[in-house]
Motif scaffolding. Sequence first.
Motif, mmCIF file in Angstrom:
data_model
loop_
_atom_site.group_PDB
_atom_site.id
_atom_site.type_symbol
_atom_site.label_atom_id
_atom_site.label_comp_id
_atom_site.label_asym_id
_atom_site.label_seq_id
_atom_site.Cartn_x
_atom_site.Cartn_y
_atom_site.Cartn_z
ATOM 1 N N LYS A 187 0.891 -1.002 -0.055
ATOM 2 C CA LYS A 187 0.072 0.290 -0.055
ATOM 3 C C LYS A 187 1.035 1.343 0.112
ATOM 4 O O LYS A 187 0.692 2.222 -0.684
ATOM 5 C CB LYS A 187 -0.953 -0.133 1.087
ATOM 6 C CG LYS A 187 -1.937 -1.032 1.233
ATOM 7 C CD LYS A 187 -3.197 -0.815 2.020
ATOM 8 C CE LYS A 187 -2.968 -1.128 3.418
ATOM 9 N NZ LYS A 187 -4.005 -1.268 4.445
ATOM 10 N N VAL A 188 2.067 1.326 0.788
ATOM 11 C CA VAL A 188 2.635 2.628 0.891
ATOM 12 C C VAL A 188 3.393 2.420 -0.359
ATOM 13 O O VAL A 188 3.633 3.650 -1.052
ATOM 14 C CB VAL A 188 3.748 2.379 2.117
ATOM 15 C CG1 VAL A 188 4.815 3.443 2.227
ATOM 16 C CG2 VAL A 188 2.842 2.545 3.472
ATOM 17 N N GLU A 189 4.241 1.629 -1.085
ATOM 18 C CA GLU A 189 4.941 1.595 -2.147
ATOM 19 C C GLU A 189 4.027 1.722 -3.398
ATOM 20 O O GLU A 189 4.692 1.958 -4.400
ATOM 21 C CB GLU A 189 5.964 0.627 -2.130
ATOM 22 C CG GLU A 189 7.108 0.631 -1.211
ATOM 23 C CD GLU A 189 7.967 1.639 -1.506
ATOM 24 O OE1 GLU A 189 8.750 1.552 -2.531
ATOM 25 O OE2 GLU A 189 8.029 2.912 -0.797
ATOM 26 N N GLY A 190 3.092 1.166 -3.331
ATOM 27 C CA GLY A 190 2.351 1.213 -4.406
ATOM 28 C C GLY A 190 2.501 0.020 -5.463
ATOM 29 O O GLY A 190 1.918 -0.089 -6.574
ATOM 30 N N ARG A 191 3.395 -0.890 -5.014
ATOM 31 C CA ARG A 191 3.547 -2.209 -5.778
ATOM 32 C C ARG A 191 3.950 -3.299 -4.748
ATOM 33 O O ARG A 191 4.655 -2.806 -3.668
ATOM 34 C CB ARG A 191 4.542 -2.020 -6.803
ATOM 35 C CG ARG A 191 5.953 -1.726 -6.332
ATOM 36 C CD ARG A 191 6.934 -1.398 -7.760
ATOM 37 N NE ARG A 191 8.212 -1.057 -7.096
ATOM 38 C CZ ARG A 191 9.382 -1.750 -7.505
ATOM 39 N NH1 ARG A 191 9.018 -2.986 -8.133
ATOM 40 N NH2 ARG A 191 10.353 -1.596 -6.930
ATOM 41 N N PRO A 192 3.633 -4.656 -5.131
ATOM 42 C CA PRO A 192 4.093 -5.705 -3.998
ATOM 43 C C PRO A 192 5.507 -5.970 -3.932
ATOM 44 O O PRO A 192 6.356 -5.618 -4.902
ATOM 45 C CB PRO A 192 3.238 -6.821 -4.587
ATOM 46 C CG PRO A 192 2.909 -6.548 -5.966
ATOM 47 C CD PRO A 192 2.971 -5.104 -6.207
#
Lengths: 263, 227
Positions: free
Chosen positions: A110-115
């Motif tokens: 969620k924070v980084e925008g990618r898993p």
Amino acid sequence: MTLPRFSPDSDPGPDFLGLLQRLDRSPSWNGVQVDANQITHGTTVVAIQTLDGVVMSGDRRATSGHLISHRTIEKVFPADQHSGVAIAGAAGPAMEMVRLFQLQIEHYEKVEGRPLSLDGKANQLSQMLRSNLPAALQGLGVVPIFAGFDEKLQKGRLFEFDITGGRYEEKDFATSGSGSLHASTVLKLRHNGKLSTDEAIDLSIEALFHAADEDSATGGPDPIRGIYPVVAVINSSGFTRIEDSELATRTNRLVEKVTGERS
Amino acid sequence: MNMPMYVSPEQVMKDRADYARKGITRGRAAIVSVFSDGVLLCAENPSNTLRKIGEIYDRIGFIGVGKYNEFDQLRVAGVRHADLKGYSFSREDVDARWLANQYAQTLGQYFTHEMKPLEVEIAIAEIGEESGSDQIFHLLYDGTVMDTETFVVIGGETETVKTRLEESWKSNQPLTVVLNQAVNALAGPDRTLKADDLEVAVLGRGNGRRAFHRIENETLDGHLSEN
């Protein structure tokens, strides 16, 4: 609880565990000596490599010393959509570790925008185990298995761990817990390196069946109460748990096979 | 003895508000709107990496306009706060109303006490169990909170975009219809916005535990082509 704000030099970034640390909220079992007979332990879990992913399963028994403390405990959990974690060892710290691990992965995404990559997730679990080492030496050891579908390599991957955080990638299968020796013997003899998901589900049930036969801390299938192992399939379409009704059918087939061989 | 120059509080607040508003209206508008099966978050955003829309929690989404680093900090703080609350209590105890209050406090704090107010306008949306129970909270740079159950326009030219959207908007419409209405309202009569110019996400009731889902590339083209 107000909105957490950090100065740039103390910002934990996408690290949920780091966030807990900064807020003094990390769970810790350090400094307590526990009697291993008094706390709940989870036992045997296995993961099997298949042609299109992995199959993970675990028995349902938890023990405290020589007593059975729970008959329907679950030891196989989704870590995220394409990976799973199975636990053996002290149940309390293990469950907490799984919860934090799931949160850590989702928080990062969620924070980084990618898993996170699959290796990144395995590494995170290593670090959590390493920080649990003092507790492990006091009798609260946790030894998980991590398995998942690597979307980059388009195949299933398995990781075994030890209490120091050591991470060992396995090729065909991974096991952990008190019955793992017996389960891995079955897996070693039957795994031919090219199992379909269907075959791997049957094999995992068989491995746990034989582990339960030899190890008192591993629970076998219990048709009287309708308790079967937890079996999950992880492939390109995600983490899917197999229904109990299907496991009942497969277990019956196994029992018929074993009975047939003996008559 | 030097006397500090007297400035009336009204003037201070007005200057701060003007400052914040100027920063916000420079950017493009964004729309949050409910549709029959969830909430749509739609922003004009030519960048593929610097996002305006984000996932906060299982059923909560975020959208921000204005100064990127400032609303992104608020987004991350929201994710942290929600994850902490879910970890301490339970996942179902995390809700948007509570988060909106936290955001309002922080924005208000910046507006009155810090060197400069945050040049941001944000909205957070939460989907409910069934249609009609969705909620959208709209927060201004000074901590003002407004809630709505229909749609909200944030950022630059809000009044114009809002008037355009009001002409066609109805409740309980399917996603494609609402999306096209929103995109047309953002574009105005003289422009057409393509998939590349947009950032679109939904909180969908059918998406399982994590309702947040981005609509990108071909899927977005598909929706837009039905215009």
